[in-house]
Structures are given as structure tokens and as C-alpha cells.
Design an enzyme around this catalytic site. Sequence first.
Site, mmCIF file in Angstrom:
data_model
loop_
_atom_site.group_PDB
_atom_site.id
_atom_site.type_symbol
_atom_site.label_atom_id
_atom_site.label_comp_id
_atom_site.label_asym_id
_atom_site.label_seq_id
_atom_site.Cartn_x
_atom_site.Cartn_y
_atom_site.Cartn_z
ATOM 1 N N HIS A 133 39.957 39.311 31.274
ATOM 2 C CA HIS A 133 40.120 38.318 32.338
ATOM 3 C C HIS A 133 38.845 37.525 32.560
ATOM 4 O O HIS A 133 37.748 38.010 32.312
ATOM 5 C CB HIS A 133 40.632 38.900 33.655
ATOM 6 C CG HIS A 133 39.781 39.926 34.366
ATOM 7 N ND1 HIS A 133 39.406 41.118 33.820
ATOM 8 C CD2 HIS A 133 39.271 39.943 35.626
ATOM 9 C CE1 HIS A 133 38.721 41.834 34.695
ATOM 10 N NE2 HIS A 133 38.596 41.133 35.807
ATOM 11 N N GLU B 47 34.446 44.230 31.998
ATOM 12 C CA GLU B 47 34.656 45.470 32.761
ATOM 13 C C GLU B 47 35.246 46.584 31.894
ATOM 14 O O GLU B 47 35.237 47.745 32.304
ATOM 15 C CB GLU B 47 35.605 45.209 33.943
ATOM 16 C CG GLU B 47 34.990 44.382 35.054
ATOM 17 C CD GLU B 47 35.979 44.052 36.187
ATOM 18 O OE1 GLU B 47 35.539 43.523 37.202
ATOM 19 O OE2 GLU B 47 37.203 44.310 36.046
ATOM 20 N N HIS C 157 31.102 44.681 42.931
ATOM 21 C CA HIS C 157 31.255 43.219 42.779
ATOM 22 C C HIS C 157 30.360 42.452 43.745
ATOM 23 O O HIS C 157 30.760 41.419 44.279
ATOM 24 C CB HIS C 157 32.705 42.807 43.007
ATOM 25 C CG HIS C 157 33.674 43.355 42.005
ATOM 26 N ND1 HIS C 157 34.145 44.639 42.042
ATOM 27 C CD2 HIS C 157 34.275 42.772 40.935
ATOM 28 C CE1 HIS C 157 34.994 44.840 41.036
ATOM 29 N NE2 HIS C 157 35.093 43.721 40.352
ATOM 30 N N HIS D 84 41.741 46.859 38.305
ATOM 31 C CA HIS D 84 41.601 46.764 39.767
ATOM 32 C C HIS D 84 41.614 45.279 40.127
ATOM 33 O O HIS D 84 40.958 44.483 39.471
ATOM 34 C CB HIS D 84 40.283 47.408 40.226
ATOM 35 C CG HIS D 84 39.066 46.758 39.651
ATOM 36 N ND1 HIS D 84 38.127 47.422 38.892
ATOM 37 C CD2 HIS D 84 38.620 45.471 39.700
ATOM 38 C CE1 HIS D 84 37.191 46.591 38.521
ATOM 39 N NE2 HIS D 84 37.455 45.388 38.989
HETATM 40 C C1 DHB Z 1 40.565 39.785 39.978
HETATM 41 C C2 DHB Z 1 40.134 40.660 38.979
HETATM 42 C C3 DHB Z 1 39.033 41.516 39.195
HETATM 43 O O1 DHB Z 1 38.536 42.363 38.258
HETATM 44 C C4 DHB Z 1 38.398 41.521 40.421
HETATM 45 O O2 DHB Z 1 37.394 42.390 40.606
HETATM 46 C C5 DHB Z 1 38.814 40.644 41.428
HETATM 47 C C6 DHB Z 1 39.896 39.773 41.209
HETATM 48 C C7 DHB Z 1 41.733 38.869 39.774
HETATM 49 O O3 DHB Z 1 42.285 38.784 38.664
HETATM 50 O O4 DHB Z 1 42.147 38.228 40.762
HETATM 51 FE FE FE Z 2 36.661 43.348 38.904
#
Ligand code: DHB
Ligand code: FE
Length: 282
Positions: free
Chosen positions: A192, A239, A59, A12
Amino acid sequence: MAQLIGGLGTSHIPAIGNAIHKGLQQEPYWKPFFDGFPPVQQWLNAKKPDVMVIFYNDHGLNFFLDKMPTFAVGAAPQYVNSDEGWGIPSLEPLRGEVDLSWHLINELIAKEFDVVTCQEMLVDHACSLPLKLFYPEGNYPVTVVPVCINTVQFPLPSAKRCYALGKAVGEAIRSWDSSKKVAVLASGGLSHQLDGERAGFINKAFDLQFLDSLDTNPEWATQFSVHELVEKTGTQGVELLMWLAMRGALATGGGSSVKRVTSNYHIPISNTATAVLALETA
Ligand code: DHB
Ligand code: FE
């Protein structure tokens, strides 16, 4: 009893919502990501689940740092999206499946998962976007039960605990007195990191090993501590705990093996290694 038909996983990112809103699905940057979804849409169209239990992480919208439940279960008739505004400008509320919510809550607490129950719950892109990706036409034919797992503020629940939570959720779904078909869904990851010295960090080798493990060795990632997972996947890559919970739910019932319907992995979208996966119960 209700039938647990399978599990889905997807990343997401608010920017995905923006791409949907602007119709950028065929642009070179977005195509390799969106191309992963038609096989999932076809599977959903054939199997027609009535309900989705969504493992996701808030978040900082419904739960901020001052009050942060480790596990929270929605028990609301509807869930309004109130995202930070980088994604789709307006999203229809998700319809709740209140009877299953309370069944899950009762069963989880009986199994010593002391969840927070939320009869009002705002949701963000993590809960809303997957449905938009799976049902691009809108008018979602499913009701939902959101299950929120804290990945925002330490201490986070362990991978082992999230897998066990998923198992308890799977058992509860299968014991729900209903003729409905239920799918479980994981929203988050894969690797990430959005901030700090390692911003932009992605670990393709680990992601692919993790995705592979979900077929036949789903407990593989439970060997790692949360800190090891952060090291391997990034502060937000953790996550992936959602995917473990989703897979835990499928590891219940008589023949608990799964068949992979489809999967796709693409890096990067924004700062994130993205994946989509559909698993069908035997
Ligand atoms: C991004 C990734 C995420 O899991 C999120 O919640 C918000 C932004 C991103 O890579 O921009
Ligand atoms: Fe996220």
C-alpha cells in the site's frame, strides 16, 4: 522453558476499527476481509497462547520524527491506545508481560541489537487492532510485548536485519524461564501507498509471492533492499518487514519448519492490500 507455538500476521487500518465499531462485518465491502478471521480465532481458542509478542510500526504517536528509534521494545505493565481517532473510539489498554519484556531486552542487547527500552509506551491501531480482530469478544486473554520497528522515517532497517531481529526474539522467547505459551504477531502491510504520485498502489503478484515464501523459503524477501521493497510494495507496504520479523522468530528451535493453519488475501480495504495468516510451529 516457554513454548513458542506459532505466528500470526494481519494488516492494520484504522477504518477496520471503525467497521468493527459500527458492526459492518457482513457488509459486502467488509465481508471478504472479516471472513479471513474465524479460522484464526478458532486456532487461538484451541491453542490458547498466554502472551503475544507484537511486531508493529508506530505511526508518529509514541515516536515522532524528532526521536525515531529503529527498534524499540515495550517494558510497561500496560499499553494505552491513543490513536488518531479514525478507528474504534475507545480501546481497553493492553496488559504487558514485563518479565518477558526484560528477558527479550537483555537477550537482544547481548546479541548486539541495541534496542530502545520503553517503560512507558502509547500504542496505536497497529498494535491494538490485531487483538480486536483475533479476540472480537474483547477481554483479551493474552498479555503482550510490543516490538516496534521503524517504517516511518528513513533510514529503515533492512529486510535482512528485521529477519535477524525476529530470530533473536524467537530464541529469547524459547529461552524464557516460564511455562507460558507465546505467539508472535506481525501487524502491517501488505502492499500500500497512502500518499504521493503512487497513492493507491497495490502489487498483488508480489504480495502473493511474499505470502507463499513464508511457508518454506522465509528468507526470500531478504534479497531485496528497503528501496526495492518500497518500489515493489509502496511507501507503507514496507510494513511487511513486520511479517519477516515474525517469520524469523519461528525459524528458531530444533524443527523450525511451520505449518500454515490459514490465510486470506483481499484487496483493497481503504488503500491497502490486506492479508491474514496463521502459522504453527512444528
Ligand atoms: C491505512 C493503512 C495503514 O497501514 C495505516 O497505518 C493507516 C491507514 C489505509 O489504507 O487507510
Ligand atoms: Fe500502517
